[in-house]
Write a protein that holds these residues in place. Structure first.
Motif, PDB file in Angstrom:
ATOM      1  N   GLN A  59       0.828  -1.203   0.000  1.00 39.79           N
ATOM      2  CA  GLN A  59       0.000   0.000   0.000  1.00 39.79           C
ATOM      3  C   GLN A  59       0.862   1.253   0.000  1.00 39.79           C
ATOM      4  OE1 GLN A  59      -2.446  -0.626   3.467  1.00 39.79           O
ATOM      5  NE2 GLN A  59      -4.140  -1.476   2.275  1.00 39.79           N
ATOM      6  N   HIS A  60       1.923   1.239   0.775  1.00 45.38           N
ATOM      7  CA  HIS A  60       2.839   2.377   0.822  1.00 45.38           C
ATOM      8  C   HIS A  60       3.486   2.599  -0.550  1.00 45.38           C
ATOM      9  CE1 HIS A  60       5.735   5.241   2.354  1.00 45.38           C
ATOM     10  NE2 HIS A  60       6.706   4.517   1.810  1.00 45.38           N
ATOM     11  N   LYS A  61       3.881   1.522  -1.193  1.00 42.93           N
ATOM     12  CA  LYS A  61       4.492   1.624  -2.518  1.00 42.93           C
ATOM     13  C   LYS A  61       3.504   2.194  -3.533  1.00 42.93           C
ATOM     14  CE  LYS A  61       7.989  -1.968  -2.065  1.00 42.93           C
ATOM     15  NZ  LYS A  61       8.495  -3.248  -2.592  1.00 42.93           N
ATOM     16  N   VAL A  62       2.257   1.741  -3.474  1.00 49.05           N
ATOM     17  CA  VAL A  62       1.232   2.237  -4.391  1.00 49.05           C
ATOM     18  C   VAL A  62       1.003   3.724  -4.159  1.00 49.05           C
ATOM     19  CG1 VAL A  62      -1.237   2.109  -4.960  1.00 49.05           C
ATOM     20  CG2 VAL A  62       0.106   0.013  -4.741  1.00 49.05           C
ATOM     21  N   GLU A  63       0.890   4.138  -2.900  1.00 51.09           N
ATOM     22  CA  GLU A  63       0.700   5.562  -2.598  1.00 51.09           C
ATOM     23  C   GLU A  63       1.876   6.392  -3.098  1.00 51.09           C
ATOM     24  OE1 GLU A  63       0.010   5.853   1.584  1.00 51.09           O
ATOM     25  OE2 GLU A  63      -1.780   4.608   1.499  1.00 51.09           O
ATOM     26  N   THR A  64       3.075   5.881  -2.934  1.00 55.55           N
ATOM     27  CA  THR A  64       4.266   6.587  -3.404  1.00 55.55           C
ATOM     28  C   THR A  64       4.234   6.735  -4.923  1.00 55.55           C
ATOM     29  OG1 THR A  64       5.544   5.703  -1.562  1.00 55.55           O
ATOM     30  CG2 THR A  64       6.785   6.597  -3.416  1.00 55.55           C
ATOM     31  N   LYS A  69       3.237  10.062  -9.776  1.00 59.85           N
ATOM     32  CA  LYS A  69       2.466  10.298 -10.985  1.00 59.85           C
ATOM     33  C   LYS A  69       1.855  11.707 -10.984  1.00 59.85           C
ATOM     34  CE  LYS A  69      -1.456   8.601 -13.650  1.00 59.85           C
ATOM     35  NZ  LYS A  69      -2.567   7.687 -13.677  1.00 59.85           N
ATOM     36  N   THR A  70       1.281  12.099  -9.832  1.00 64.06           N
ATOM     37  CA  THR A  70       0.686  13.446  -9.767  1.00 64.06           C
ATOM     38  C   THR A  70       1.744  14.524  -9.888  1.00 64.06           C
ATOM     39  OG1 THR A  70       0.738  13.401  -7.349  1.00 64.06           O
ATOM     40  CG2 THR A  70      -1.322  12.728  -8.422  1.00 64.06           C
ATOM     41  N   GLN A  71       2.919  14.295  -9.340  1.00 65.68           N
ATOM     42  CA  GLN A  71       4.013  15.268  -9.450  1.00 65.68           C
ATOM     43  C   GLN A  71       4.466  15.416 -10.907  1.00 65.68           C
ATOM     44  OE1 GLN A  71       5.342  17.319  -7.178  1.00 65.68           O
ATOM     45  NE2 GLN A  71       3.837  16.594  -5.690  1.00 65.68           N
ATOM     46  N   ILE A  72       4.527  14.303 -11.618  1.00 70.16           N
ATOM     47  CA  ILE A  72       4.959  14.344 -13.017  1.00 70.16           C
ATOM     48  C   ILE A  72       3.898  15.000 -13.883  1.00 70.16           C
ATOM     49  CG2 ILE A  72       5.482  12.896 -15.030  1.00 70.16           C
ATOM     50  CD1 ILE A  72       6.829  10.942 -13.067  1.00 70.16           C
ATOM     51  N   GLU A  73       2.613  14.768 -13.569  1.00 68.62           N
ATOM     52  CA  GLU A  73       1.539  15.345 -14.356  1.00 68.62           C
ATOM     53  C   GLU A  73       1.428  16.854 -14.217  1.00 68.62           C
ATOM     54  OE1 GLU A  73      -1.829  13.069 -13.002  1.00 68.62           O
ATOM     55  OE2 GLU A  73      -1.596  11.612 -14.626  1.00 68.62           O
ATOM     56  N   ARG A  74       1.950  17.425 -13.163  1.00 75.94           N
ATOM     57  CA  ARG A  74       1.847  18.878 -12.934  1.00 75.94           C
ATOM     58  C   ARG A  74       2.693  19.639 -13.851  1.00 75.94           C
ATOM     59  NH1 ARG A  74       1.585  19.729  -6.444  1.00 75.94           N
ATOM     60  NH2 ARG A  74      -0.276  18.494  -6.169  1.00 75.94           N
TER      61      ARG A  74
END
Length: 74
Positions: A59-64, A69-74
């Motif tokens: 779960q931690h890996k998925v959240e990371t 992904k959100t950081q790259i999309e910005r």
């Protein structure tokens, strides 16, 4: 000094494992039903805890990965 060949070392290791297993079997047979039940429950608890830890790690890996992904999309 006498060096052991791989085959000789394997045989000694196998014999040690067999003796260990026989000792554990003898001890298991001497336990009463209540002690056997407690032992099995403790072993199950250990397995459950290991699986829960693995789930939390994934779960931690998925959240990371989602944060990345959100950081790259910005």
């Amino acid at each position: 000094m006498h060096e052991k060949h791989e085959g000789e070392m394997g045989m000694e290791h196998g014999m040690g494992m067999k003796k260990s297993w026989l000792f554990k079997k003898m001890m298991w047979e001497q336990l009463d039903d209540d002690a056997k039940k407690q032992y099995m429950l403790r072993k199950l608890d250990e397995k459950i805890m290991k699986k829960e830890f693995k789930v939390k790690l994934i779960q931690h890996k998925v959240e990371t990965l989602r944060m990345l992904k959100t950081q790259i999309e910005r």
